[in-house]
Design a protein around this motif. Sequence first.
Motif, short mmCIF file in Angstrom:
data_model
loop_
_atom_site.label_atom_id
_atom_site.label_comp_id
_atom_site.label_asym_id
_atom_site.label_seq_id
_atom_site.Cartn_x
_atom_site.Cartn_y
_atom_site.Cartn_z
N THR A 164 0.84 -1.19 0.00
CA THR A 164 0.00 0.00 0.00
C THR A 164 0.88 1.25 0.00
O THR A 164 2.06 1.20 0.35
N ARG B 291 -7.03 -0.95 -4.21
CA ARG B 291 -7.30 -2.34 -3.88
C ARG B 291 -8.78 -2.57 -3.70
O ARG B 291 -9.48 -1.76 -3.10
N LYS B 292 -9.23 -3.68 -4.24
CA LYS B 292 -10.62 -4.06 -4.05
C LYS B 292 -10.78 -4.52 -2.60
O LYS B 292 -9.97 -5.28 -2.08
N MET C 33 -2.66 1.20 -3.95
CA MET C 33 -1.58 0.23 -4.04
C MET C 33 -0.45 0.80 -4.89
O MET C 33 -0.69 1.55 -5.85
#
Lengths: 67, 216
Positions: free
Chosen positions: B37, B103-104, B110
């Motif tokens: 991240t 990000r899902k 990310m």
Amino acid sequence: MAVPKRKMSRASTRMRRAQWKATPPTLVKTVENGKTTYSLPHRAKVVEDSTGDPMYMEYKGRKVADV
Amino acid sequence: MPKPTKGPRLGGGPAHERLLLANLAAALFTHKSIKTTETKAKRLRPIAERLITFAKRGDIHARRRVLGVIGDKTVVHELFTQIAPLVAEREGGYTRITKLGFRKGDNASMVQMELVLEPVTAKAKRSTTSKNTTPTAAAAAPAEADTETADADVTDTDSTSTESTDTETTGAATAETPAAPAADDAPGAPADVDPTTDSDTTSADVDSTPEADTTK
């Protein structure tokens, strides 16, 4: 547990809800092979092959990551 | 000296953050490129670059200080013997962070964080001496101009322009190269993949060099 004493008025409910606003994202326009695409700035893009399958991600003409 | 971080620690507390960032640094030195991240990458950057600075120093004291952060001796050995010679000429900025997307699940930004292991390019020479600026810039400009003219030819066939305008468009394309060096064209991608493979081969070459050279 604390509970509301009075019914919340329609006006105050609507005033609260009016504070939530969506902001349009800042996009950059790029013309690629005659097609105009909008994308987020400073982010890697997915490169697709001729059939539309994603191959890898590139940024500034450099492969940075796999999809 | 890295700036002290304000606000809450990553993970559960200060100790958790130390371990988390140490593990991330070890993963970065092992794989040369990690996906994480944005928040973690930005916290990791000063720590990882500080460890690389220790690795460039190369003596036993520096090695023990790095071992205080990263416990894995194989990772530290790889850092001192393989990564440090590749960044010996580089004056800081050993890592590169490229934003990928979100990000899902938690919509976290990310990034791909990688070590900058390529040889130092002409941009550093521009700051040191002004005499070297013009030959290197002139050498770099035709290389870019060739790719741009190739792109311009492709666009000319599409636009069905006359031959007289072809020369004008190529001239305009060469003039635009400093302004827009990073066009997201598909032809540029395979040409730029090659330097990474070259750097891999150079790293393999450096592996064979003894450690005594790296200590200097």
